[in-house]
Scaffold this motif. Structure first.
Motif, PDB file in Angstrom:
ATOM      1  N   ILE A 108      56.069  87.183  51.801  1.00 24.76           N
ATOM      2  CA  ILE A 108      57.483  86.898  52.075  1.00 24.76           C
ATOM      3  C   ILE A 108      58.237  88.218  52.013  1.00 24.76           C
ATOM      4  O   ILE A 108      58.246  88.889  50.976  1.00 24.76           O
ATOM      5  CB  ILE A 108      58.086  85.913  51.062  1.00 24.76           C
ATOM      6  N   LEU A 109      58.843  88.605  53.128  1.00 26.74           N
ATOM      7  CA  LEU A 109      59.628  89.837  53.219  1.00 26.74           C
ATOM      8  C   LEU A 109      61.081  89.517  52.885  1.00 26.74           C
ATOM      9  O   LEU A 109      61.692  88.652  53.512  1.00 26.74           O
ATOM     10  CB  LEU A 109      59.526  90.402  54.640  1.00 26.74           C
ATOM     11  N   ILE A 110      61.637  90.214  51.903  1.00 25.27           N
ATOM     12  CA  ILE A 110      62.977  89.889  51.402  1.00 25.27           C
ATOM     13  C   ILE A 110      63.868  91.133  51.376  1.00 25.27           C
ATOM     14  O   ILE A 110      63.456  92.202  50.918  1.00 25.27           O
ATOM     15  CB  ILE A 110      62.898  89.302  49.979  1.00 25.27           C
ATOM     16  N   ASN A 111      65.078  90.992  51.896  1.00 23.20           N
ATOM     17  CA  ASN A 111      66.115  92.010  51.717  1.00 23.20           C
ATOM     18  C   ASN A 111      67.465  91.320  51.662  1.00 23.20           C
ATOM     19  O   ASN A 111      67.548  90.082  51.756  1.00 23.20           O
ATOM     20  CB  ASN A 111      66.045  93.106  52.787  1.00 23.20           C
ATOM     21  N   GLN A 112      68.528  92.113  51.484  1.00 23.81           N
ATOM     22  CA  GLN A 112      69.837  91.485  51.347  1.00 23.81           C
ATOM     23  C   GLN A 112      70.895  92.313  52.065  1.00 23.81           C
ATOM     24  O   GLN A 112      70.770  93.518  52.235  1.00 23.81           O
ATOM     25  CB  GLN A 112      70.202  91.284  49.878  1.00 23.81           C
ATOM     26  N   ASN A 113      71.939  91.620  52.489  1.00 21.98           N
ATOM     27  CA  ASN A 113      73.046  92.258  53.193  1.00 21.98           C
ATOM     28  C   ASN A 113      74.351  91.637  52.729  1.00 21.98           C
ATOM     29  O   ASN A 113      74.585  90.438  52.937  1.00 21.98           O
ATOM     30  CB  ASN A 113      72.880  92.067  54.707  1.00 21.98           C
ATOM     31  N   ASP A 114      75.177  92.442  52.053  1.00 25.26           N
ATOM     32  CA  ASP A 114      76.474  91.961  51.561  1.00 25.26           C
ATOM     33  C   ASP A 114      76.338  90.683  50.739  1.00 25.26           C
ATOM     34  O   ASP A 114      77.127  89.745  50.889  1.00 25.26           O
ATOM     35  CB  ASP A 114      77.437  91.723  52.727  1.00 25.26           C
ATOM     36  N   GLY A 115      75.310  90.646  49.896  1.00 20.63           N
ATOM     37  CA  GLY A 115      75.123  89.498  49.019  1.00 20.63           C
ATOM     38  C   GLY A 115      74.340  88.359  49.633  1.00 20.63           C
ATOM     39  O   GLY A 115      74.012  87.393  48.933  1.00 20.63           O
ATOM     40  N   ASN A 116      74.050  88.431  50.931  1.00 23.68           N
ATOM     41  CA  ASN A 116      73.250  87.397  51.582  1.00 23.68           C
ATOM     42  C   ASN A 116      71.773  87.775  51.539  1.00 23.68           C
ATOM     43  O   ASN A 116      71.393  88.860  51.981  1.00 23.68           O
ATOM     44  CB  ASN A 116      73.689  87.218  53.037  1.00 23.68           C
ATOM     45  N   ILE A 117      70.948  86.873  51.016  1.00 22.68           N
ATOM     46  CA  ILE A 117      69.510  87.117  50.904  1.00 22.68           C
ATOM     47  C   ILE A 117      68.823  86.604  52.166  1.00 22.68           C
ATOM     48  O   ILE A 117      69.061  85.486  52.608  1.00 22.68           O
ATOM     49  CB  ILE A 117      68.925  86.399  49.679  1.00 22.68           C
ATOM     50  N   LEU A 118      67.957  87.454  52.749  1.00 23.54           N
ATOM     51  CA  LEU A 118      67.177  87.049  53.918  1.00 23.54           C
ATOM     52  C   LEU A 118      65.697  87.133  53.578  1.00 23.54           C
ATOM     53  O   LEU A 118      65.263  88.042  52.861  1.00 23.54           O
ATOM     54  CB  LEU A 118      67.483  87.937  55.127  1.00 23.54           C
TER      55      LEU A 118
END
Length: 204
Positions: free
Chosen positions: A26-36
């Motif tokens: 599972i590849l995980i990162n975040q942008n402005d508090g949103n987790i993808l």
């Protein structure tokens, strides 16, 4: 990841073997508090300079890759077998628990160019086609089919740290440890039997 010391796996050979055998992560990162997060194969490699990397690709339609250019921090999670451990398997009263194996990989991601993407794709296909009766080779695919490769974003993650947990009843005495193995094997469940095998390798 929180790992009690007794369950911490620091055996580098064991961790690399795990990542190579359990490469769907599972590849995980975040942008402005949103987790993808995206479920994809992520292949482990060690380069000639000794640095460790993961390689993978996602669809251009997946917005997760657009964050790579602004924030290169990435977490990849890999899970192995897991099994419920009944407290009825002990010779004393205790709570039930769960045995499992997992690895968290942290790193910095870089988008690959088209030629690098094709090479990455070729390595992936070659790995999983090796046992096929009629193996597919990327270089044999038609130009029309290969146009689909324009629809992916390939990337490389330079690994900065790894956390690995192997919770396989290390806190149990010899008698209870063996009894858990026996009970797991009785279930004939694939995951339970895999955990039993790992426990047997680390037999007390």
């Amino acid at each position: 990841m929180y790992i009690p010391n007794i369950y911490k796996n620091e055996n580098q050979g064991d961790i690399i073997d795990f990542l190579q055998k359990n490469s769907f992560g599972i590849l995980i990162n975040q942008n402005d508090g949103n987790i993808l997060a995206t479920h994809i194969p992520l292949e482990f490699e060690i380069k000639q300079n000794g640095k460790q990397f993961l390689e993978g690709h996602i669809s251009k339609e997946n917005p997760q890759w657009k964050i790579f250019e602004n924030d290169d921090r990435i977490l990849a999670i890999f899970s192995g077998s897991h099994a419920y451990i009944s407290s009825s398997w002990y010779d004393h009263e205790n709570v039930p628990t769960w045995n499992y194996i997992a690895v968290h990989v942290y790193g910095k991601v870089k988008i690959l160019d088209y030629e690098e993407s094709l090479y990455s794709l070729k390595k992936l296909v070659d790995k999983y086609e090796v046992n096929s009766e009629n193996p597919v080779r990327v270089e044999d695919l038609s130009e029309k089919t290969m146009r689909q490769a324009r629809g992916i974003i390939a990337f490389q993650i330079e690994i900065t740290s790894i956390e690995a947990v192997k919770k396989i009843s290390q806190n149990r005495d010899k008698k209870n440890h063996q009894n858990i193995i026996s009970e797991l094997e009785k279930t004939q469940d694939y995951n339970a039997c895999q955990i039993a095998q790992e426990m047997a390798k680390n037999k007390k």
